[in-house]
Design a protein around this motif. Structure first.
Motif, PDB file in Angstrom:
ATOM      1  N   PHE A 109       0.757  -1.241  -0.010  1.00  0.00           N
ATOM      2  CA  PHE A 109       0.057   0.046  -0.197  1.00  0.00           C
ATOM      3  C   PHE A 109       0.975   1.191  -0.084  1.00  0.00           C
ATOM      4  CE2 PHE A 109      -2.355   3.468   1.824  1.00  0.00           C
ATOM      5  CZ  PHE A 109      -3.222   3.414   1.387  1.00  0.00           C
ATOM      6  N   GLY A 110       0.630   2.091  -0.870  1.00  0.00           N
ATOM      7  CA  GLY A 110       1.466   3.417  -0.875  1.00  0.00           C
ATOM      8  C   GLY A 110       0.605   4.687  -1.430  1.00  0.00           C
ATOM      9  N   ILE A 111       1.061   5.672  -0.827  1.00  0.00           N
ATOM     10  CA  ILE A 111       0.467   7.037  -1.498  1.00  0.00           C
ATOM     11  C   ILE A 111       1.650   7.856  -1.952  1.00  0.00           C
ATOM     12  CG2 ILE A 111      -0.991   8.903  -0.710  1.00  0.00           C
ATOM     13  CD1 ILE A 111      -1.883   7.163   1.848  1.00  0.00           C
ATOM     14  N   LEU A 112       1.365   8.435  -3.133  1.00  0.00           N
ATOM     15  CA  LEU A 112       2.296   9.339  -3.736  1.00  0.00           C
ATOM     16  C   LEU A 112       1.797  10.809  -4.305  1.00  0.00           C
ATOM     17  CD1 LEU A 112       3.875   7.158  -6.437  1.00  0.00           C
ATOM     18  CD2 LEU A 112       4.966   7.828  -4.415  1.00  0.00           C
ATOM     19  N   LEU A 113       2.332  11.602  -4.107  1.00  0.00           N
ATOM     20  CA  LEU A 113       2.075  13.053  -4.947  1.00  0.00           C
ATOM     21  C   LEU A 113       2.377  12.750  -6.406  1.00  0.00           C
ATOM     22  CD1 LEU A 113       0.589  15.312  -3.800  1.00  0.00           C
ATOM     23  CD2 LEU A 113       3.030  16.427  -3.778  1.00  0.00           C
ATOM     24  N   ASP A 114       1.308  12.802  -7.390  1.00  0.00           N
ATOM     25  CA  ASP A 114       1.664  12.747  -8.775  1.00  0.00           C
ATOM     26  C   ASP A 114       1.717  13.933  -9.418  1.00  0.00           C
ATOM     27  OD1 ASP A 114       1.733  12.273 -11.385  1.00  0.00           O
ATOM     28  OD2 ASP A 114       0.140  10.989 -11.613  1.00  0.00           O
ATOM     29  N   ARG A 115       2.837  14.493  -9.608  1.00  0.00           N
ATOM     30  CA  ARG A 115       2.928  15.913 -10.080  1.00  0.00           C
ATOM     31  C   ARG A 115       2.360  16.133 -11.486  1.00  0.00           C
ATOM     32  NH1 ARG A 115       6.517  18.337  -6.080  1.00  0.00           N
ATOM     33  NH2 ARG A 115       7.213  16.588  -4.944  1.00  0.00           N
ATOM     34  N   ALA A 116       2.072  15.054 -12.100  1.00  0.00           N
ATOM     35  CA  ALA A 116       1.794  15.233 -13.686  1.00  0.00           C
ATOM     36  C   ALA A 116       0.217  15.597 -13.478  1.00  0.00           C
ATOM     37  CB  ALA A 116       2.113  13.996 -14.595  1.00  0.00           C
ATOM     38  N   THR A 117      -0.124  14.948 -12.819  1.00  0.00           N
ATOM     39  CA  THR A 117      -1.725  15.098 -12.642  1.00  0.00           C
ATOM     40  C   THR A 117      -2.260  15.906 -11.535  1.00  0.00           C
ATOM     41  OG1 THR A 117      -1.894  12.998 -11.436  1.00  0.00           O
ATOM     42  CG2 THR A 117      -2.104  12.740 -13.670  1.00  0.00           C
ATOM     43  N   GLU A 118      -1.433  16.409 -10.910  1.00  0.00           N
ATOM     44  CA  GLU A 118      -1.452  17.291  -9.650  1.00  0.00           C
ATOM     45  C   GLU A 118      -2.593  16.692  -8.627  1.00  0.00           C
ATOM     46  OE1 GLU A 118      -2.531  21.112 -11.029  1.00  0.00           O
ATOM     47  OE2 GLU A 118      -0.904  20.957 -12.688  1.00  0.00           O
ATOM     48  N   ARG A 119      -2.575  15.413  -8.386  1.00  0.00           N
ATOM     49  CA  ARG A 119      -3.381  14.617  -7.536  1.00  0.00           C
ATOM     50  C   ARG A 119      -2.507  13.690  -6.710  1.00  0.00           C
ATOM     51  NH1 ARG A 119      -6.431  17.273  -9.849  1.00  0.00           N
ATOM     52  NH2 ARG A 119      -8.306  16.724 -10.630  1.00  0.00           N
ATOM     53  N   ILE A 120      -3.213  13.358  -5.744  1.00  0.00           N
ATOM     54  CA  ILE A 120      -2.404  12.376  -4.711  1.00  0.00           C
ATOM     55  C   ILE A 120      -3.067  10.794  -5.468  1.00  0.00           C
ATOM     56  CG2 ILE A 120      -2.799  11.252  -2.270  1.00  0.00           C
ATOM     57  CD1 ILE A 120      -3.108  14.004  -1.195  1.00  0.00           C
ATOM     58  N   VAL A 121      -2.133  10.109  -5.535  1.00  0.00           N
ATOM     59  CA  VAL A 121      -2.587   8.913  -5.973  1.00  0.00           C
ATOM     60  C   VAL A 121      -2.222   7.592  -4.979  1.00  0.00           C
ATOM     61  CG1 VAL A 121      -1.742   6.833  -8.005  1.00  0.00           C
ATOM     62  CG2 VAL A 121      -1.859   9.780  -8.193  1.00  0.00           C
ATOM     63  N   ILE A 122      -3.130   6.816  -4.897  1.00  0.00           N
ATOM     64  CA  ILE A 122      -3.059   5.737  -4.005  1.00  0.00           C
ATOM     65  C   ILE A 122      -2.771   4.333  -5.067  1.00  0.00           C
ATOM     66  CG2 ILE A 122      -4.274   4.150  -2.320  1.00  0.00           C
ATOM     67  CD1 ILE A 122      -4.619   6.970  -1.721  1.00  0.00           C
ATOM     68  N   ALA A 137       7.069  -2.707 -13.220  1.00  0.00           N
ATOM     69  CA  ALA A 137       7.807  -3.044 -14.637  1.00  0.00           C
ATOM     70  C   ALA A 137       7.410  -4.642 -14.895  1.00  0.00           C
ATOM     71  CB  ALA A 137       9.340  -2.890 -14.592  1.00  0.00           C
ATOM     72  N   SER A 138       7.517  -5.538 -14.111  1.00  0.00           N
ATOM     73  CA  SER A 138       7.186  -6.797 -14.400  1.00  0.00           C
ATOM     74  C   SER A 138       5.818  -7.302 -14.533  1.00  0.00           C
ATOM     75  CB  SER A 138       7.930  -7.733 -13.334  1.00  0.00           C
ATOM     76  OG  SER A 138       7.415  -7.608 -11.899  1.00  0.00           O
ATOM     77  N   ALA A 139       5.041  -6.756 -13.485  1.00  0.00           N
ATOM     78  CA  ALA A 139       3.552  -7.174 -13.556  1.00  0.00           C
ATOM     79  C   ALA A 139       2.557  -6.063 -13.388  1.00  0.00           C
ATOM     80  CB  ALA A 139       3.432  -8.323 -12.826  1.00  0.00           C
ATOM     81  N   PRO A 140       2.641  -4.971 -14.383  1.00  0.00           N
ATOM     82  CA  PRO A 140       1.597  -3.930 -14.413  1.00  0.00           C
ATOM     83  C   PRO A 140       0.317  -4.083 -13.919  1.00  0.00           C
ATOM     84  CG  PRO A 140       2.586  -4.117 -16.522  1.00  0.00           C
ATOM     85  CD  PRO A 140       3.234  -5.047 -15.495  1.00  0.00           C
ATOM     86  N   GLU A 141      -0.444  -5.237 -14.399  1.00  0.00           N
ATOM     87  CA  GLU A 141      -1.831  -5.697 -14.236  1.00  0.00           C
ATOM     88  C   GLU A 141      -1.899  -5.791 -12.757  1.00  0.00           C
ATOM     89  OE1 GLU A 141       0.468  -7.418 -15.959  1.00  0.00           O
ATOM     90  OE2 GLU A 141       0.555  -9.205 -14.669  1.00  0.00           O
ATOM     91  N   ALA A 142      -0.860  -6.286 -11.927  1.00  0.00           N
ATOM     92  CA  ALA A 142      -0.761  -6.418 -10.426  1.00  0.00           C
ATOM     93  C   ALA A 142      -0.773  -5.394  -9.709  1.00  0.00           C
ATOM     94  CB  ALA A 142       0.298  -7.504 -10.038  1.00  0.00           C
ATOM     95  N   VAL A 143      -0.909  -3.979 -10.241  1.00  0.00           N
ATOM     96  CA  VAL A 143      -0.622  -2.793  -9.521  1.00  0.00           C
ATOM     97  C   VAL A 143      -1.977  -2.030  -9.602  1.00  0.00           C
ATOM     98  CG1 VAL A 143       0.462  -0.790  -9.004  1.00  0.00           C
ATOM     99  CG2 VAL A 143       1.674  -2.895  -9.532  1.00  0.00           C
ATOM    100  N   VAL A 144      -2.611  -1.636  -8.379  1.00  0.00           N
ATOM    101  CA  VAL A 144      -4.071  -0.803  -8.555  1.00  0.00           C
ATOM    102  C   VAL A 144      -3.619   0.680  -8.432  1.00  0.00           C
ATOM    103  CG1 VAL A 144      -6.196  -0.513  -7.522  1.00  0.00           C
ATOM    104  CG2 VAL A 144      -5.049  -2.630  -7.468  1.00  0.00           C
ATOM    105  N   ARG A 145      -4.122   1.567  -9.431  1.00  0.00           N
ATOM    106  CA  ARG A 145      -3.757   2.841  -8.944  1.00  0.00           C
ATOM    107  C   ARG A 145      -5.178   3.606  -8.847  1.00  0.00           C
ATOM    108  NH1 ARG A 145       1.071   5.302 -10.989  1.00  0.00           N
ATOM    109  NH2 ARG A 145       0.091   7.189 -11.258  1.00  0.00           N
ATOM    110  N   MET A 146      -5.164   4.487  -7.928  1.00  0.00           N
ATOM    111  CA  MET A 146      -6.519   5.261  -7.881  1.00  0.00           C
ATOM    112  C   MET A 146      -6.164   6.863  -7.369  1.00  0.00           C
ATOM    113  SD  MET A 146      -9.426   4.106  -5.550  1.00  0.00           S
ATOM    114  CE  MET A 146     -10.078   2.970  -6.332  1.00  0.00           C
TER     115      MET A 146
END
Ligand code: GDP
Ligand code: MN
Length: 400
Positions: A109-122, A137-146
């Motif tokens: 579980f992670g939270i980032l500041l996405d500067r490109a979209t100016e949004r907090i991304v989970i 990189a190896s399994a992009p489908e295994a990563v959920v972004r919101m």
């Protein structure tokens, strides 16, 4: 600004995220004391350094007795832990002793500041434990972004969607939502730029618990969060950047061999671009700011010369508030002060440029002068080419 794992866990616990019981230890005795205090039959001893990848680097050990805990602590405290993220190594001044968890699943579980979209991304994944960059990189489908809509924040239904997407069972969804939303509030309330719980563990008895935690904060917002600022551990920061900051210089260490002394962040970035266009690599980013005195320029030279990779220095000043004559005096003072030992290219422009030029010309020093940024970049890259690594003299302080 980064903080230690145990500090991030303290913060998360305040926001309702379950964390293992643990204690910080600066010595083997203290570590063994904590394991006795915590009780149970197994503990993990974890090096506290500002870097991930400690597990594979030998910085995390599972212990089954107080003696093993003391031993593991003794093997870590006082050493430098080299990880994939910190190839130069980080000093381990303390360890964290925790109750060992009976792990069923490791989630991310992670939270980032996405500067490109100016949004907090989970970001979340059912495959925790490994680095998220590798997983993406190896399994992009295994990563959920919101992405979080700033007007309304991170909503309950989004948290539920994430919990379901990473395969949690029905009875785990409400506790997972508390973890996700607690972490989000910690991130938002304290002006964090990164928060990572990796792994977020599901124990054999089905409890969710943050087994690891990392947080970084926005340096520009630290004045709003004095309790975060108190957590700063300067022993974990790049010594080059630390020394420079102590002297009011904005310095960022890089991996190339061309030292840069520049006024203004915009000009510094343009200069680094031009160095690259000319085929070189900058060794640092150094902004002397406005109204720089000769002493400040001298300190900038000392900061840059502390990096043994530096094979040539480019001084690029576009003086508005600054004065070229003061900068030139600083350059001359740097030669008088220490064995500069590398070619120096100076490009001065703006306020008092004639006086500045006269000071450089009259000094009799081998300073290479340039009129334009492109010319300066070309000259400094040529001057640095093929020069060997310098052997540094005994530690040269920035302020004598
Ligand atoms: P990192 O390598 O710096 O990210 O440090 P972590 O705290 O994530 O630890 C690395 C790995 O050690 C985790 O992915 C777990 O597999 C393992 N680990 C961490 N804490 C515990 C624990 O309490 N019990 C057990 N059995 N393993 C743990
Ligand atoms: Mn981890």
């Amino acid at each position: 600004m980064d903080i230690h794992e145990y500090q991030a866990k303290e913060i998360l616990a305040r926001f309702g995220v379950p964390v293992p019981r643990g204690g910080v230890a600066y010595s083997p005795e203290q570590a063994a004391y904590h394991s006795t205090e915590i009780g149970g039959a197994a503990w993990v001893v974890k090096a506290q350094v500002h870097s991930g990848g400690r597990g594979e680097a030998g910085g995390v050990s599972v212990c089954r007795s107080d003696r093993e805990v003391a031993e593991a602590a003794g093997n870590l405290v006082g050493t430098r832990l080299v990880t994939r993220q910190a190839p130069g190594g980080k000093l381990v001044s303390r360890v964290y002793v925790e109750e060992a968890l009976d792990i069923d699943r490791e989630l991310y579980f992670g939270i980032l500041l996405d500067r490109a979209t100016e949004r907090i991304v989970i970001i979340a994944s059912a495959d925790g434990g490994m680095e998220i960059e590798q997983l993406a990189a190896s399994a992009p489908e295994a990563v959920v972004r919101m992405s979080v809509e700033p007007a309304v924040g991170f909503l309950e239904f989004q948290a539920r969607e994430i919990a379901i997407a990473i395969g949690l069972r029905a009875e785990q969804i409400a506790p997972a939502c508390r973890v996700f939303r607690g972490a989000y509030r910690a991130f938002r309330d304290l002006d964090a730029t990164m928060l990572e719980i990796n792994p977020l563990v599901v124990t054999a008895s089905g409890r969710l618990i943050a087994a690891d935690a990392k947080m970084s904060f926005d340096d520009n917002a630290i004045f709003r969060n004095p309790e975060v600022f108190e957590l700063r551990d300067r022993s974990q920061e790049d010594p080059r950047e630390r020394h420079a900051a102590d002297h009011g210089l904005a310095y960022v260490g890089l991996d190339g061999d061309i030292g840069c002394i520049i006024n203004g962040a915009g000009l510094a970035m343009a200069t680094m671009d031009m160095i690259k266009v000319a085929g070189g690599e900058p060794a640092n980013f150094l902004d002397i700011g406005g109204g720089a005195s000769p002493e400040r320029v001298l300190k900038a030279f000392r900061a840059v010369l502390q990096d043994r990779n530096v094979a040539a220095i480019l001084v690029n000043i576009f003086a508005g508030i600054n004065r070229c004559d003061w900068v030139a005096e600083g350059v001359v003072a740097a030669f008088a002060d220490a064995d500069v030992g590398v070619p120096v290219v100076a490009r001065l422009s703006g306020t008092h440029v004639e006086q500045g030029r006269r000071i450089l010309d009259g000094s009799g020093l081998p300073i290479i002068v340039a009129d334009t940024l492109a010319e300066a970049a070309g000259k400094v890259v040529a001057a640095a080419a093929g020069r060997p690594l310098r052997s540094l003299p005994a530690h040269q302080p920035i302020s004598a």
